[in-house]
Enzyme design. Structure first.
Site, short mmCIF file in Angstrom:
data_model
loop_
_atom_site.label_atom_id
_atom_site.label_comp_id
_atom_site.label_asym_id
_atom_site.label_seq_id
_atom_site.Cartn_x
_atom_site.Cartn_y
_atom_site.Cartn_z
N HIS A 19 42.55 32.33 36.59
CA HIS A 19 42.76 33.75 36.29
C HIS A 19 41.80 34.61 37.13
O HIS A 19 42.23 35.56 37.79
CB HIS A 19 42.53 33.97 34.79
CG HIS A 19 42.62 35.40 34.36
ND1 HIS A 19 43.61 35.85 33.52
CD2 HIS A 19 41.83 36.48 34.61
CE1 HIS A 19 43.44 37.15 33.29
NE2 HIS A 19 42.35 37.55 33.94
N GLU A 20 40.52 34.26 37.09
CA GLU A 20 39.53 35.03 37.82
C GLU A 20 39.69 34.85 39.33
O GLU A 20 39.48 35.80 40.11
CB GLU A 20 38.12 34.64 37.38
CG GLU A 20 37.85 34.78 35.89
CD GLU A 20 37.98 36.21 35.38
OE1 GLU A 20 38.17 37.13 36.20
OE2 GLU A 20 37.90 36.41 34.16
N HIS B 71 42.33 37.22 40.62
CA HIS B 71 41.79 38.57 40.83
C HIS B 71 41.06 38.64 42.17
O HIS B 71 41.29 39.56 42.97
CB HIS B 71 40.80 38.92 39.72
CG HIS B 71 41.41 39.29 38.42
ND1 HIS B 71 42.40 40.24 38.29
CD2 HIS B 71 41.15 38.86 37.15
CE1 HIS B 71 42.72 40.37 37.01
NE2 HIS B 71 41.98 39.54 36.30
#
Length: 265
Positions: A57-58, A61
């Site tokens: 997820h990170e 980003h």
């Protein structure tokens, strides 16, 4: 034009590799019934898989920010998938894991630090914010693939329950992340398109947005509505309420919730 990254900046960290190894070994233990405690194996497998999804997820980003013009993410180690490199490791990893263990919910964590002033286009800002929760959506699709493909023949019951609970975590995380609340990714998607005055008025809410959402989930009516949406989406993907419930029961092996989900092993 592609963005060049150094070898050290793009090398996958040994910490992340270790977490993936734990996920693989414990997943094998759940599948084969090798462990003397099925619940413990499910706990370790789901926890490791959840941390892997948080790292991805990170990373999503950061990778999107990199290709949008913020080269600083390389220097911060975000491209190595190392959870210890996050600006808010407590918010990004520790709190989501604790909420999963004690609340059975995929609560989103804090984000990597993006230098937004390096990014010029509004749609790029929106895409950076959306990239994280879209990873949770992709993870949920993968977890539920055996269900919606009707390919459960030969899949051991404990492993099926573990996948169902992991899917619940991913779906709930995706929904919460996409809420248009300051501090969450959903607000980051729409923020570039809001007026300057409105953005300035909402900015003070960003540090407490996550806490507000968490507090609302303690209201029975809100909690019931939220999980109703989660279970409806899981049902559309072929996962029944019983399967996700049994996955949660196996995961919390230290509790004695009852005998609805007896499995061998």
């Amino acid at each position: 034009m592609g963005v060049q990254t150094g070898r050290g900046e793009r090398r996958i960290s040994s910490v992340f590799i270790g977490i993936v190894a734990v996920m693989a070994v414990t997943g094998w233990a759940v599948w084969t019934g090798y462990s003397t405690s099925t619940g413990l194996a499910v706990f370790l497998f789901v926890t490791a898989a959840w941390v892997v999804s948080l790292c991805l997820h990170e990373y999503a980003h950061a990778r999107t920010a990199l290709h949008s013009g913020d080269l600083s993410v390389k220097d911060r180690g975000y491209l190595t998938l190392n959870p210890l490199a996050y600006t808010h490791a407590l918010l990004s990893i520790v709190l989501p894991v604790l909420f999963m263990i004690f609340g059975g919910i995929g609560l989103p964590g804090g984000a990597v630090y993006i230098e937004r002033d390096r990014i010029t286009k509004r749609w790029q800002h929106s895409l950076i914010s959306a990239a994280g929760p879209l990873t949770n959506v992709a993870f949920a699709v993968v977890c539920t693939a055996p269900f919606w493909l009707d390919a459960l023949d030969g899949v051991p019951v404990p492993f099926r329950f573990a996948l169902a609970f992991l899917a619940l975590l991913q779906v709930s995380a995706a929904i919460l992340n996409f809420l248009p609340v300051p501090g969450l990714d959903g607000y980051g998607v729409i923020e570039p398109w809001l007026s300057y005055n409105l953005r300035r008025e909402l900015a003070p809410l960003a540090p407490v947005g996550l806490l507000i959402v968490f507090g609302l989930l303690w209201i029975p009516a809100v909690n019931q509505f939220f999980f109703g949406v989660v279970h409806d989406l899981l049902a559309a993907l072929g996962v029944s309420d019983l399967e996700s419930y049994c996955g949660r029961e196996l995961y919390t092996f230290w509790s004695e919730a009852g005998g609805l989900c007896e499995v061998s092993g």
